[in-house]
Write a protein that holds these residues in place. Sequence first.
Motif, PDB file in Angstrom:
ATOM      1  N   GLN A 233     -38.859 -17.620   1.590  1.00 40.34           N
ATOM      2  CA  GLN A 233     -38.283 -16.278   1.527  1.00 40.34           C
ATOM      3  C   GLN A 233     -38.515 -15.528   2.832  1.00 40.34           C
ATOM      4  OE1 GLN A 233     -40.107 -14.621  -1.964  1.00 40.34           O
ATOM      5  NE2 GLN A 233     -38.673 -15.606  -3.373  1.00 40.34           N
ATOM      6  N   TRP A 234     -39.684 -15.697   3.416  1.00 40.27           N
ATOM      7  CA  TRP A 234     -39.992 -15.032   4.691  1.00 40.27           C
ATOM      8  C   TRP A 234     -39.062 -15.540   5.789  1.00 40.27           C
ATOM      9  CZ3 TRP A 234     -42.103 -10.855   6.437  1.00 40.27           C
ATOM     10  CH2 TRP A 234     -42.437 -10.747   7.772  1.00 40.27           C
ATOM     11  N   SER A 235     -38.862 -16.870   5.829  1.00 39.84           N
ATOM     12  CA  SER A 235     -37.981 -17.401   6.870  1.00 39.84           C
ATOM     13  C   SER A 235     -36.552 -16.932   6.651  1.00 39.84           C
ATOM     14  CB  SER A 235     -38.063 -18.926   6.946  1.00 39.84           C
ATOM     15  OG  SER A 235     -37.513 -19.513   5.799  1.00 39.84           O
ATOM     16  N   GLN A 236     -36.123 -16.804   5.392  1.00 39.51           N
ATOM     17  CA  GLN A 236     -34.789 -16.261   5.105  1.00 39.51           C
ATOM     18  C   GLN A 236     -34.707 -14.807   5.541  1.00 39.51           C
ATOM     19  OE1 GLN A 236     -31.924 -17.434   4.039  1.00 39.51           O
ATOM     20  NE2 GLN A 236     -32.644 -19.526   3.833  1.00 39.51           N
ATOM     21  N   ALA A 237     -35.758 -14.046   5.238  1.00 42.45           N
ATOM     22  CA  ALA A 237     -35.771 -12.628   5.610  1.00 42.45           C
ATOM     23  C   ALA A 237     -35.751 -12.480   7.127  1.00 42.45           C
ATOM     24  CB  ALA A 237     -37.002 -11.939   5.022  1.00 42.45           C
ATOM     25  N   MET A 238     -36.514 -13.337   7.816  1.00 44.14           N
ATOM     26  CA  MET A 238     -36.542 -13.256   9.277  1.00 44.14           C
ATOM     27  C   MET A 238     -35.212 -13.687   9.872  1.00 44.14           C
ATOM     28  SD  MET A 238     -39.253 -11.818   9.935  1.00 44.14           S
ATOM     29  CE  MET A 238     -39.129 -11.871  11.711  1.00 44.14           C
ATOM     30  N   ARG A 239     -34.559 -14.621   9.199  1.00 41.69           N
ATOM     31  CA  ARG A 239     -33.243 -15.069   9.672  1.00 41.69           C
ATOM     32  C   ARG A 239     -32.252 -13.917   9.590  1.00 41.69           C
ATOM     33  NH1 ARG A 239     -28.708 -17.328   7.360  1.00 41.69           N
ATOM     34  NH2 ARG A 239     -27.503 -18.556   8.821  1.00 41.69           N
ATOM     35  N   HIS A 240     -32.440 -13.062   8.605  1.00 38.64           N
ATOM     36  CA  HIS A 240     -31.526 -11.934   8.407  1.00 38.64           C
ATOM     37  C   HIS A 240     -32.214 -10.612   8.730  1.00 38.64           C
ATOM     38  CE1 HIS A 240     -28.543 -14.599   6.828  1.00 38.64           C
ATOM     39  NE2 HIS A 240     -29.367 -15.046   5.918  1.00 38.64           N
ATOM     40  N   SER A 241     -33.107 -10.633   9.699  1.00 40.96           N
ATOM     41  CA  SER A 241     -33.767  -9.405  10.108  1.00 40.96           C
ATOM     42  C   SER A 241     -32.738  -8.497  10.783  1.00 40.96           C
ATOM     43  CB  SER A 241     -34.916  -9.710  11.067  1.00 40.96           C
ATOM     44  OG  SER A 241     -34.399 -10.177  12.294  1.00 40.96           O
ATOM     45  N   PRO A 242     -33.024  -7.217  10.883  1.00 39.24           N
ATOM     46  CA  PRO A 242     -32.076  -6.305  11.536  1.00 39.24           C
ATOM     47  C   PRO A 242     -31.713  -6.766  12.943  1.00 39.24           C
ATOM     48  CG  PRO A 242     -33.778  -5.055  10.421  1.00 39.24           C
ATOM     49  CD  PRO A 242     -34.166  -6.503  10.326  1.00 39.24           C
ATOM     50  N   MET A 243     -32.679  -7.242  13.690  1.00 35.13           N
ATOM     51  CA  MET A 243     -32.385  -7.693  15.058  1.00 35.13           C
ATOM     52  C   MET A 243     -31.477  -8.917  15.037  1.00 35.13           C
ATOM     53  SD  MET A 243     -33.627  -5.594  17.148  1.00 35.13           S
ATOM     54  CE  MET A 243     -33.528  -6.486  18.680  1.00 35.13           C
ATOM     55  N   GLU A 244     -31.740  -9.837  14.117  1.00 36.20           N
ATOM     56  CA  GLU A 244     -30.912 -11.043  14.011  1.00 36.20           C
ATOM     57  C   GLU A 244     -29.495 -10.668  13.590  1.00 36.20           C
ATOM     58  OE1 GLU A 244     -29.836 -15.027  14.214  1.00 36.20           O
ATOM     59  OE2 GLU A 244     -31.595 -14.002  14.999  1.00 36.20           O
ATOM     60  N   MET A 245     -29.396  -9.744  12.646  1.00 35.98           N
ATOM     61  CA  MET A 245     -28.063  -9.311  12.203  1.00 35.98           C
ATOM     62  C   MET A 245     -27.322  -8.642  13.352  1.00 35.98           C
ATOM     63  SD  MET A 245     -28.924  -8.089   8.296  1.00 35.98           S
ATOM     64  CE  MET A 245     -27.536  -7.016   8.204  1.00 35.98           C
ATOM     65  N   MET A 246     -28.011  -7.807  14.117  1.00 39.02           N
ATOM     66  CA  MET A 246     -27.374  -7.149  15.262  1.00 39.02           C
ATOM     67  C   MET A 246     -26.938  -8.181  16.295  1.00 39.02           C
ATOM     68  SD  MET A 246     -29.669  -3.644  15.598  1.00 39.02           S
ATOM     69  CE  MET A 246     -29.754  -3.794  17.329  1.00 39.02           C
ATOM     70  N   ARG A 247     -27.763  -9.201  16.502  1.00 40.03           N
ATOM     71  CA  ARG A 247     -27.399 -10.259  17.449  1.00 40.03           C
ATOM     72  C   ARG A 247     -26.151 -10.998  16.983  1.00 40.03           C
ATOM     73  NH1 ARG A 247     -27.557 -15.406  18.002  1.00 40.03           N
ATOM     74  NH2 ARG A 247     -28.681 -15.787  16.081  1.00 40.03           N
ATOM     75  N   GLU A 248     -26.098 -11.331  15.685  1.00 39.67           N
ATOM     76  CA  GLU A 248     -24.938 -12.032  15.133  1.00 39.67           C
ATOM     77  C   GLU A 248     -23.677 -11.173  15.256  1.00 39.67           C
ATOM     78  OE1 GLU A 248     -25.900 -13.269  11.148  1.00 39.67           O
ATOM     79  OE2 GLU A 248     -27.440 -14.684  11.838  1.00 39.67           O
ATOM     80  N   VAL A 249     -23.792  -9.874  14.952  1.00 42.85           N
ATOM     81  CA  VAL A 249     -22.647  -8.972  15.070  1.00 42.85           C
ATOM     82  C   VAL A 249     -22.207  -8.882  16.530  1.00 42.85           C
ATOM     83  CG1 VAL A 249     -21.934  -6.547  14.886  1.00 42.85           C
ATOM     84  CG2 VAL A 249     -23.133  -7.655  12.984  1.00 42.85           C
ATOM     85  N   ALA A 250     -23.173  -8.776  17.441  1.00 38.07           N
ATOM     86  CA  ALA A 250     -22.850  -8.705  18.872  1.00 38.07           C
ATOM     87  C   ALA A 250     -22.145  -9.976  19.328  1.00 38.07           C
ATOM     88  CB  ALA A 250     -24.115  -8.475  19.684  1.00 38.07           C
ATOM     89  N   GLU A 251     -22.612 -11.122  18.874  1.00 36.92           N
ATOM     90  CA  GLU A 251     -21.957 -12.383  19.236  1.00 36.92           C
ATOM     91  C   GLU A 251     -20.536 -12.441  18.685  1.00 36.92           C
ATOM     92  OE1 GLU A 251     -24.461 -15.601  17.970  1.00 36.92           O
ATOM     93  OE2 GLU A 251     -25.867 -15.315  19.634  1.00 36.92           O
TER      94      GLU A 251
END
Length: 156
Positions: A110-128
């Motif tokens: 669950q932690w790795s899933q949460a980190m995968r979808h952290s705000p920074m990761e989500m922002m990076r994915e949106v930016a990409e």
Amino acid sequence: MRVIRKYANRRLYDTEQSRYVTLEDLRSLVLAEEVFKVEDAKSGEDLTRTILLTIIIEQEQGDGEAEVFSNELLEQFIRIYAMAKPLPLAGYLEQGTRLMMEQQQRMQEQWSQAMRHSPMEMMREVAEENLRFWQQAMGGGINRGRTSSRSHMKSR
């Protein structure tokens, strides 16, 4: 089943790999969930529990932060052994430990899933995604613009 022989000189011999091994090697086998049996080389007596307990003792002494067995807990174990009819502690401990390890693994997942979808990761994915969109949008316009300006240059 992998057989480890313990000789009188305290050395442990892995019959599968034909080499001497250490307690740390056996600890690695446990972590890899590889089944083995330690037996006395002379008598054939099963020494697996004794060796596993020795590994635990070394681990407890080696790293103070990894202490699992407090003095109070060890004293309680001794009292259980002294009871007229000892409690079936092994089953409780095995079941409790299994449950604890399963919960730990679920929490890590669950932690790795949460980190995968952290705000920074989500922002990076949106930016990409935005970058790909603009590259496609501008790429088509730039290529058309280059083509038209080249053809314009040639026509002069």
